[in-house]
Scaffold this active site. Structure first.
Site, PDB file in Angstrom:
ATOM      1  N   ASP A  72      27.089  45.938  30.920  1.00 44.55           N
ATOM      2  CA  ASP A  72      27.865  45.698  29.709  1.00 44.55           C
ATOM      3  C   ASP A  72      27.366  44.485  28.937  1.00 44.55           C
ATOM      4  O   ASP A  72      26.476  43.767  29.382  1.00 44.55           O
ATOM      5  CB  ASP A  72      29.344  45.487  30.079  1.00 44.55           C
ATOM      6  CG  ASP A  72      29.514  44.635  31.333  1.00 44.55           C
ATOM      7  OD1 ASP A  72      30.527  44.789  32.020  1.00 44.55           O
ATOM      8  OD2 ASP A  72      28.592  43.836  31.634  1.00 44.55           O
ATOM      9  N   HIS A 143      39.035  47.968  37.755  1.00 45.30           N
ATOM     10  CA  HIS A 143      38.067  48.551  36.816  1.00 45.30           C
ATOM     11  C   HIS A 143      36.638  48.258  37.240  1.00 45.30           C
ATOM     12  O   HIS A 143      36.371  47.241  37.879  1.00 45.30           O
ATOM     13  CB  HIS A 143      38.305  48.058  35.379  1.00 45.30           C
ATOM     14  CG  HIS A 143      37.890  46.624  35.140  1.00 45.30           C
ATOM     15  ND1 HIS A 143      38.737  45.677  34.667  1.00 45.30           N
ATOM     16  CD2 HIS A 143      36.696  45.990  35.288  1.00 45.30           C
ATOM     17  CE1 HIS A 143      38.113  44.525  34.548  1.00 45.30           C
ATOM     18  NE2 HIS A 143      36.862  44.677  34.912  1.00 45.30           N
TER      19      HIS A 143
END
Lengths: 294, 434
Positions: A72, A143
């Site tokens: 990310d 997550h």
């Protein structure tokens, strides 16, 4: 899925770094057939990167033929901002080792067309033949990458709005000011990670205990996106004793015992568990086994 | 946003312990290109460039190159010499510039003692600011003119006959030094004056306006005159303790400026020491000047060095005040017309007297002695010879630093014996071969 339990964070980082080193070395990567590695950011992998740098400096590991894809990157943060994930990876790993700059892939949070950037990232992964091993961490809300609770388990690389809990957790890197934390990020999807041939998740600390329990003892659930690892043929979770605090005693005992049996019967050096049981050997002792690469 | 980078070779220093932001940092690397220190992160991600050459510092300390703001000559060469031809003088300057490199000195201010206008006219143009190189020698930062606006009473080994006053203000300085003074800091980086000489103190703002760093020295001034000179813009004291009134508890003289409590706070930080625990105000630049210290163990007693340092740590600047006899064995030599005698301790006296004329110490020896005398850390000792002189001259973004944007002048130091020893020297990124 395998669950490897170690005493503390140091041992967990040590285990994972050595595991990655062994996987890369046994793979024997070349420029035509590089080892494709997926990498995370955050506080969990810092010890792993430190150990990997040590292994490089001692000559046991080379990144010459390693291709990396990061999970990310924040949207809108300048690339050389000290808190960007580019800066994190530079300081933690790339500046120390012999990785080739063209082999490094990190999502560009300042791309003019973010959707195009995400599609391009997926295409880049496909072009090198997919990811061999994806290393990831887990958030307290279970997550993986920025796939917050509610993310589709079939999701791919895309733009995500960060959950409030995540923004609070990241504020410590932005002078404790939540208004300074970027609200959007580009992230690989749950399916992008699960497409890798192997997934390794590092889970340490008591604050991750509930997430670990939800992800491996309850069902596959988009509220705890790491639970998708239950559907992966080759998943590995490495955790410390504190992270097991919410697991059933039976679960912990089971995984500790099978690790022992694995080493005795198959041999610890047989990392991929392929080829089955070649030779039945009698168990050596009841103590926690020593893997050769520790 | 990516910055355009040149295509020249990128160097990376590994296994070094770097002096960065007042600390010794391990597991970090120094990258440079085109003689400047760079930040390679953008290079890596945007331009896919990695280091072209890796230099292994093998665990040595990597620090900025030393800066000497007061040195009169070396190897038999005197910067105030005007008798030789211009070509010979130029060659001599080059000999000194090259010779200083081995002591870790990568930049210096050639110092010219009190001389007549003819001498300055001839010599100053040759001492203009000049970039250094590994083959050409240390960088010349402009001349340090010491006198002739100084006190007869505190002349040391200077020739009294050329001394003068500044009744005509700045015009007196222009007539004394000639046209080079108009170039400001490019030609004259530092000027040492005595503020009690008529007209000098009032002319300080005009000198400062030309970019010249004004230093107080060779002066018999009292504390009030000294503080007035600092208020007028003087930012340095030349070789503290030497050629000034001795410290007296009721009349501390020039030395007493280190204890000044109510000097006006500077409006900018350029040219002023950074605040320390002993500063009048902990958040503003220190209004007290920098001060030069000759740490040869002869000019100043080690205890005095210690007292001065701890009263004003951020202002300490190590200088050699070396003269032409530096680098040569003990014996008799001349400086600016005077006859000198160098004894076995390396101290140079006016022949037949006990008046010190200068030293033969080297800047790295000064750093070692300073650390020994004051018991300070290696970082503090090194900064007194790198960061502080750079701050004094207002060039701390280029020199005296290993920060990005700085010149790639650095030194590898071996500290394994407890003393700092020079092992390798780099000027503008090129290694100097000895």
């Amino acid at each position: 899925m395998r669950l490897i339990i170690r005493e503390d964070y140091e041992e967990v980082a040590h285990y994972i770094a050595n595991y990655i080193k062994e996987r890369i070395n046994q793979f024997q990567p070349s420029s035509e057939r590089p080892f494709v590695l997926g990498l995370p950011t955050g506080s969990s992998p810092i010890g792993v990167y430190k150990k990997l740098v040590e292994l490089y400096k001692s000559g046991e590991l080379s990144f010459q033929n390693v291709v990396t894809f990061n999970m990310d990157e924040y949207v809108g943060l300048p690339r050389d901002h000290p808190e960007s994930y580019h800066s994190f990876m530079w300081k933690s790993l790339f500046m120390h080792v012999d990785i080739v700059p063209e082999n490094v892939h990190i999502l560009d949070g300042n791309a003019p067309d973010l959707d195009e950037e995400c599609k391009k990232f997926e295409a880049d992964i496909a072009r090198v033949g997919g990811i061999e091993l994806f290393l990831g961490g887990i958030g307290p809300d279970g997550h993986i990458a920025f796939n917050e609770p509610g993310s589709s388990l079939t999701s791919r690389t895309r733009v995500k709005t960060l959950a409030y809990e995540t923004i609070i957790a990241n504020a410590r890197f932005f002078d404790g000011d939540i208004s300074k934390v970027p609200k959007l990020a580009l992230t690989v999807g749950v399916a992008t990670v699960m497409d890798a041939r192997e997934v390794v998740v590092i889970i340490t600390g008591a604050h991750k205990a509930i997430a670990l329990a939800k992800c491996i003892e309850d069902g596959v659930n988009h509220m705890w996106t790491v639970s998708a690892i239950q559907m992966h043929p080759k998943g590995l979770i490495v955790c410390d004793e504190d992270a097991t605090l919410e697991l059933h005693v039976k679960t912990v005992k089971y995984f500790k015992s099978i690790e022992h049996v694995h080493h005795s019967l198959i041999g610890a050096e047989n990392l991929s568990l392929q080829g089955g049981v070649k030779q039945l050997r009698s168990p050596v002792s009841n103590d926690r086994p020593q893997t050769p690469f520790e | 946003m990516s910055i355009a980078y040149s295509t020249s070779k990128i160097y990376k220093i590994i296994n070094g312990r770097l002096l960065i932001n007042h600390e010794i940092v391990e597991n970090s690397y120094l990258w440079y290109q085109d003689g400047k220190i760079i930040h390679p992160q953008s290079l890596f991600f945007d331009h896919h460039r990695d280091a072209d050459e890796i230099i292994d510092a093998k665990g040595l300390l990597v620090v900025p190159g030393f800066i000497d703001t007061q040195i009169n000559g070396a190897y038999g060469i005197d910067f105030a010499d005007y008798e030789h031809s211009v070509e010979t003088i130029q060659e001599n300057i080059d000999i000194v510039a090259k010779g200083l490199l081995r002591y870790g000195c990568t930049a210096f201010c050639p110092t010219v003692v009190s001389s007549s206008p003819e001498v300055y006219e001839k010599v100053l143009p040759l001492l203009n600011h000049r970039k250094g190189s590994a083959t050409g020698g240390a960088e010349i930062l402009g001349a340090h003119v010491e006198g002739p606006f100084i006190s007869v009473e505190k002349k040391g080994a200077h020739k009294q006959s050329v001394f003068r006053d500044a009744k005509e203000g700045i015009a007196a300085f222009d007539s004394a030094y000639g046209s080079e003074l108009l170039k400001g800091s490019k030609a004259v980086a530092i000027m040492t004056v005595a503020p009690e000489i008529e007209g000098v103190s009032d002319a300080i703002p005009d000198l400062v306006q030309r970019g010249i760093t004004v230093a107080i020295g060779h002066s018999a001034c009292r504390i009030a005159e000294a503080e007035q000179a600092v208020t007028n813009g003087a930012t340095s004291i030349t070789h503290l303790f030497n050629a000034m009134q001795a410290f007296h508890h009721r009349d501390p003289g020039l030395i007493g400026v280190l204890g000044a409590a109510d000097l006006p706070l500077p409006t900018t930080s350029k040219g002023h020491p950074k605040p320390s625990l002993t500063s009048p105000c902990r958040h503003s630049p220190d209004p007290r000047p920098f001060f030069g210290l000759i740490c040869d163990g002869v000019h100043v007693h080690p205890n005095s060095i210690r007292i001065a340092y701890y009263s004003h740590p951020s202002g300490a600047v190590l200088v050699t005040d070396a003269l032409s006899a530096m680098g040569l064995p003990e014996g008799e030599y001349t400086l600016g017309g005077s006859e000198l005698q160098v004894d076995k301790n390396g101290a140079a006296y006016i022949k037949g007297t006990s008046t010190l004329a200068g030293s033969t110490v080297t800047i790295d020896e000064c750093v070692r002695n300073f650390q020994k005398f004051t018991n300070c850390t290696a970082v503090e000792a090194i900064e007194a010879a790198t960061l502080h002189p750079a701050q004094l001259l207002g060039i701390e973004h280029q020199k005296g630093t290993l920060n990005v944007g700085g010149d790639a002048d650095f030194v590898f130091l071996d500290d394994s014996t407890g003393e700092l020893r020079v092992e390798k020297v780099f000027v503008a990124g090129d290694e100097v071969s000895f």
